[in-house]
Design an enzyme around this catalytic site. Structure first.
Site, mmCIF file in Angstrom:
data_model
loop_
_atom_site.group_PDB
_atom_site.id
_atom_site.type_symbol
_atom_site.label_atom_id
_atom_site.label_comp_id
_atom_site.label_asym_id
_atom_site.label_seq_id
_atom_site.Cartn_x
_atom_site.Cartn_y
_atom_site.Cartn_z
ATOM 1 N N SER A 47 77.416 -18.474 -12.896
ATOM 2 C CA SER A 47 77.794 -19.748 -13.602
ATOM 3 C C SER A 47 76.918 -20.701 -12.758
ATOM 4 O O SER A 47 75.643 -20.625 -12.459
ATOM 5 C CB SER A 47 79.150 -20.173 -13.909
ATOM 6 O OG SER A 47 78.977 -21.321 -14.648
ATOM 7 N N ASP A 70 79.720 -16.497 -24.953
ATOM 8 C CA ASP A 70 79.733 -17.463 -23.846
ATOM 9 C C ASP A 70 79.847 -18.777 -24.443
ATOM 10 O O ASP A 70 78.723 -19.115 -24.972
ATOM 11 C CB ASP A 70 79.046 -17.420 -22.744
ATOM 12 C CG ASP A 70 79.344 -18.183 -21.591
ATOM 13 O OD1 ASP A 70 79.877 -19.289 -21.705
ATOM 14 O OD2 ASP A 70 78.807 -17.771 -20.405
ATOM 15 N N HIS A 102 82.611 -16.519 -20.721
ATOM 16 C CA HIS A 102 81.969 -16.909 -19.609
ATOM 17 C C HIS A 102 81.884 -16.122 -18.552
ATOM 18 O O HIS A 102 81.047 -15.779 -17.832
ATOM 19 C CB HIS A 102 82.175 -18.416 -19.343
ATOM 20 C CG HIS A 102 81.451 -19.061 -18.357
ATOM 21 N ND1 HIS A 102 79.908 -18.952 -18.407
ATOM 22 C CD2 HIS A 102 81.763 -19.603 -17.130
ATOM 23 C CE1 HIS A 102 79.543 -19.518 -17.441
ATOM 24 N NE2 HIS A 102 80.624 -19.898 -16.389
#
Length: 267
Positions: free
Chosen positions: A108, A214, A244
């Site tokens: 991320s 996601d 995610h």
């Protein structure tokens, strides 16, 4: 699951909390873990354990303002400073394991940091893995900056199809549960511009992994950024239905098997 040892690094804005998970036997490589926004490296015990089983000694650090590191909570004014902080971890790990190849795995926001790190220091890495990275453009950031999106805390249901993951996230006192801060939003925007301008990932082979469901860091926007920085020979893998946090998803064993298979081509 092995308990990590902890140590401190002198970061750009204070002390950084770092962890080391030892390999069960003689290690074959070093794995550096780079965590995402609002969380901390303690959430990566399972990932570290799978890497340890593959022969890695694993290191990670809480970014400034995150977890047990010093700094105002969830405040980052320049991500290149965080890249410099992460370089301290790399140097520490390399000094303790001077003859081992080094792998960087970022998720991320940590994937964004890892991509920037790979573009600047890729020659010192055996390979690079980006999990649901913030690349290209992130419409959430632009919407928050121009006021079209309400600044609310992250929705834990976007993390994984496993409800226990969201529940643990909500109950974790080391996780930031507040909204984005304006300087952090601007820092995201600036760092994405830097990454999009290059240099590309010319010096290291990379693997990009992303869940197709996601909603937090949507696949399509990241694909745009990946096409900008990816070099010939880089690889991509998607997971249908995955949200995610693919390292915490219901198919996480498959995801981590893909990671170790990739890594073992280079270590």
């Amino acid at each position: 699951m092995s308990e990590p040892t902890t140590f401190e690094l002198a970061g750009h804005a204070g002390k950084l909390h770092a962890q080391r998970w030892p390999a069960p036997d003689q290690p074959r490589y070093v794995a550096l873990l780079c965590h995402g926004y609002g969380e901390h490296i303690g959430r990566y015990d399972f990932v570290a354990d799978r890497l340890r089983a593959d022969g890695a000694v694993v290191y990670g650090v809480d970014h400034v303002g995150h977890g047990r590191s010093e700094g105002e909570r969830a405040l980052i004014d320049d991500f290149d400073k965080v890249v410099d902080d992460f370089r301290l971890l790399h140097k520490h790990a390399a000094a303790e394991n001077p003859d081992l190849p080094v792998v960087l795995i970022g998720h991320s926001m940590g994937g964004m940091i890892a991509a920037r790190y790979g573009s600047l220091h890729g020659a010192e890495l055996a390979c690079l893995v980006l999990s649901a990275p913030v690349l290209g453009r992130w419409d959430v950031i632009d919407g928050l900056l121009d006021g079209t999106i309400e600044p609310t805390p992250l929705d834990p249901s976007t993390l994984s199809r496993d409800p226990a993951v969201g529940a643990a996230y909500e109950a974790d006192p080391l996780v930031w549960h507040g909204p984005f801060k304006q300087p952090t939003l601007q820092a995201f925007h600036t760092e994405l511009e830097r990454i999009n301008k290059g240099p590309d990932l010319d010096d290291v082979t990379a693997l990009w992994l992303h869940g197709k469901a996601d909603q937090l860091v949507p696949y399509a926007a990241t694909l745009e950024g990946w096409r900008v920085i990816a070099d010939e020979g880089d690889h991509a893998q998607t997971y249908a239905g995955a949200r995610h946090e693919i390292f915490n998803e219901i198919n996480k064993l498959d995801v981590l098997r893909d990671v170790t298979r990739f890594v073992n081509q280079f270590v």
